[in-house]
Design a protein around this motif. Structure first.
Motif, PDB file in Angstrom:
ATOM      1  N   PRO A 164     -42.425  22.480  31.786  1.00 59.76           N
ATOM      2  CA  PRO A 164     -42.258  22.885  30.387  1.00 59.76           C
ATOM      3  C   PRO A 164     -40.789  23.102  30.061  1.00 59.76           C
ATOM      4  CG  PRO A 164     -43.050  24.719  31.703  1.00 59.76           C
ATOM      5  CD  PRO A 164     -43.060  23.518  32.595  1.00 59.76           C
ATOM      6  N   GLU A 165     -40.502  23.177  28.784  1.00 57.09           N
ATOM      7  CA  GLU A 165     -39.135  23.458  28.354  1.00 57.09           C
ATOM      8  C   GLU A 165     -38.704  24.815  28.902  1.00 57.09           C
ATOM      9  OE1 GLU A 165     -36.573  23.872  24.170  1.00 57.09           O
ATOM     10  OE2 GLU A 165     -38.765  23.793  24.151  1.00 57.09           O
ATOM     11  N   HIS A 212     -45.516  18.246  35.634  1.00 55.51           N
ATOM     12  CA  HIS A 212     -45.177  18.673  34.274  1.00 55.51           C
ATOM     13  C   HIS A 212     -44.250  19.880  34.347  1.00 55.51           C
ATOM     14  CE1 HIS A 212     -46.358  20.976  30.415  1.00 55.51           C
ATOM     15  NE2 HIS A 212     -45.416  20.097  30.132  1.00 55.51           N
ATOM     16  N   GLU A 270     -38.853  19.647  27.949  1.00 59.04           N
ATOM     17  CA  GLU A 270     -40.153  19.417  28.563  1.00 59.04           C
ATOM     18  C   GLU A 270     -40.179  17.995  29.107  1.00 59.04           C
ATOM     19  OE1 GLU A 270     -44.902  19.659  27.406  1.00 59.04           O
ATOM     20  OE2 GLU A 270     -43.393  19.377  25.844  1.00 59.04           O
TER      21      GLU A 270
END
Length: 638
Positions: free
Chosen positions: A482-483, A480, A226
């Motif tokens: 995310p993983e 952003h 992330e």
């Protein structure tokens, strides 16, 4: 109405009502009657409860201690809350087991012992003495009552008795020390050959199906962490200096107020000869001293050596042995009469006798420095820089307050704050939870803020964070990710590289194991096996357990084997972190000798072994007591 009930509810009816009301209180307590349960438990040790609140308090204390130890390196987000609580709970269970046994063994702490200990704690002292008000305030700040704190002290001291009682029963014999020295100072004659994994690159075949199977089996390798990208406003006092309005009048006033910063004070190197006059001396004695000073002045002006006369005649014990030298002196150090004469004298000219409270001085100035006569115009540039810096620091606090307020009020964007303060919105590189930012955003505060719920999930600006002296920032997340996991096709090049490397490492290890078996059976010697493959053999010679001249994995493997017997070599293999493989030969072992340990080291070695033995014994006792205790540990809440 209540009055009427009181008057009429008499006799057996009133008592029946009281009994009916009392039964629930007696059976379940007022908390159950009101629908409020007791505190949730996280563990029970021999019937004694550890509540969630107790665990939370101890966990908070642990985090606070960790924060104080690590300072700016502390990052709450990097700590697994559940693991921390589990570790703290385990320590609390152990403490309760020991506390219960201390009580069972009649270990007690008297009031006098507890008071003496508390009185000796430096944090409760002021000017070296115990301060009751300071003690009470400190205990209150810990969220405890005085009785509760003193009970904790008694418990801790009783535990200390138990622990010391167990540890202090440990002992070390001469035979134990000899065995320890024999192992600790042991030397082994070692040689080794490295099998490079890269030598097997040409033997690796790559098939699509194998690559896909490798990807599926190692999919965690291809996870992307992330990460976020930040916009930020940086407030720096140094950069604000360009915004400072400068006028000639302001600069001149600043120069006048801080003149010492721009003009070095005058200092003079000087020496003197003192003809002392005792306090309260009569006129005759004073005149005698003056005439003696005049006589010495005549000698000096006639060419006599000042230093020689000072060593012989001066009554100043602090300077006489140095030829009267006083070193560099600035105004305000000497008595007024001496200072006035010394700072009026020309260099190299001995003054007339100077009368002070100590007697008559003959003073010679040998050198002058500082005391620049530079005026404002000569140092204007320096004044300008200093003035801008001074004003920028004042401006910084005003800007910081405005930035914090504007970024909070318009929390959905940095643009209003940037426009209001004339700051530039900047963009960072990608940042993960484990780091990635460079100066000036390298502080853990930035990482913690970026991944906080308020900034990451709610999309708000962060609070103003102080990054250094007169340097602060506000950040917000603009991107952003995310993983996730990269697909096979998107990451095929890296997958093939990793696959090849793993096969090379496996091939090196297989070849190493094959040759290791031959070495152990005596079918081949290390030098011949290495020469046949073009590998070199390194002769490490006699090495100890903490030697640094061989790779760590070679050292660890070499000392993992039992000593070779019958004059034969022993062999072992070890993989290196970079994938190569070591073939290691141990030709001889020589144990450490007690007679090689110095008389100075022996007592320290004994203390070290005693401490280790005591700690081991305490560990054994604790495990045994835990095994005997009735312990129930419940699932921990996040």
């Amino acid at each position: 109405m209540l009055q009427a009930i009181r008057e009429k509810a008499q006799g057996w009816i009133a008592w029946a009502i009281v009994v009916l009301i009392s039964i629930p209180f007696a059976l379940w307590g007022i908390q159950e009657y009101l629908g409020v349960g007791g505190e949730p438990e996280v563990a029970v040790v021999d019937g004694d409860k550890i509540t969630q609140r107790m665990l939370d308090e101890r966990t908070r204390d642990f985090r606070e201690n960790l924060r104080q130890q690590l300072g700016d390196d502390y990052a709450a987000g990097l700590l697994d809350a559940k693991k921390i609580k589990s570790s703290v709970l385990d320590a609390m269970v152990e403490e309760m087991v020991l506390t219960n046994n201390a009580a069972a063994w009649n270990l007690r702490t008297s009031d006098a012992q507890a008071r003496a200990f508390i009185g000796s704690v430096p944090v409760f002292q002021r000017d070296g003495r115990f301060d009751q008000d300071l003690y009470d305030a400190t205990v209150r700040n810990q969220g405890m009552s005085r009785a509760g704190f003193e009970a904790r002290i008694r418990q801790d001291m009783a535990l200390g008795q138990l622990r010391s009682g167990v540890r202090d029963t440990a002992f070390v014999t001469d035979a134990d020390m000899q065995a320890f020295v024999r192992l600790r100072n042991e030397k082994r004659s070692v040689s080794f050959a490295r099998i490079p994994a890269a030598d097997f690159a040409g033997s690796v075949e790559v098939k699509e199906a194998e690559l896909r199977a490798f990807y599926d089996a190692n999919i965690d390798r291809y996870r992307t962490p992330e990460r976020v990208k930040l916009e930020y406003l940086l407030l720096d006092a140094e950069r604000l200096s360009a915004l400072v309005k400068v006028s000639d009048e302001a600069l001149r006033q600043y120069y006048a107020d801080h003149k010492a910063e721009f003009v070095a004070p005058e200092e003079r190197a000087m020496r003197h000869i003192l003809i002392a006059v005792p306090p309260g001396a009569d006129d005759a004695a004073v005149e005698t001293a003056r005439q003696e000073a005049l006589g010495l002045l005549g000698q000096l002006r006639g060419g006599a050596d000042f230093a020689a006369l000072a060593r012989e005649k001066s009554a100043d014990p602090g300077s006489a042995q140095n030829g009267g030298d006083l070193g560099w002196v600035e105004r305000g150090v000497m008595v007024p009469e001496f200072e006035e004469a010394a700072f009026a004298a020309a260099p190299g000219v001995v003054t007339e006798p100077v009368r002070t409270e100590f007697g008559f001085h003959l003073v010679e100035v040998t050198d002058i420095r500082g005391g620049s006569k530079a005026g404002f115009d000569d140092v204007r540039e320096k004044v300008d820089r200093a003035y801008r810096k001074f004003e920028a620091e004042s401006l910084y606090f005003d800007y910081a307050e405005r930035l914090a307020q504007t970024a909070y009020e318009d929390s959905a964007s940095l643009a209003p704050a940037a426009e209001a303060l004339g700051l530039e919105i900047q963009t960072s590189d990608w940042l993960t939870r484990s780091g990635g930012l460079q100066e000036p955003l390298s502080s853990p505060k930035v990482r913690d803020a970026a991944f906080s719920d308020d900034v990451l999930n709610d999309g708000h600006n962060s609070e103003l964070m102080e990054l250094g002296p007169q340097q602060a920032a506000v950040v917000r997340v603009v991107e952003h990710e995310p993983e996730g996991v990269k697909s096979f096709d998107d990451n095929k090049t890296a997958i093939e590289r990793d696959f090849r490397r793993e096969r090379e490492i496996q091939a090196a290890a297989a070849e190493g194991d094959r040759l290791l078996a031959q070495l152990r059976s005596g079918d081949v010697v290390l030098a011949d096996a290495a020469a046949a493959k073009g590998w070199s053999v390194e002769q490490a010679g006699s090495i100890g357990r903490r030697d640094t001249k061989v790779p760590g994995e070679v050292l660890s493997a070499a000392f993992s084997l039992s000593p070779p017997a019958g004059g034969k070599s022993a062999f072992v293999g070890a993989a290196s972190p970079d994938g190569d493989y070591f073939l290691i030969e141990i030709a001889a072992v020589e144990g450490g000798r007690m007679d090689a340990v110095s008389d100075v080291e022996k007592p320290m070695l004994g203390q070290q072994m005693m401490s280790q033995a005591g700690n081991a014994q305490m560990s054994y006792v604790t495990r045994d007591l835990r095994g005997r205790a009735d312990i129930e540990i419940k699932p921990i809440e996040e």
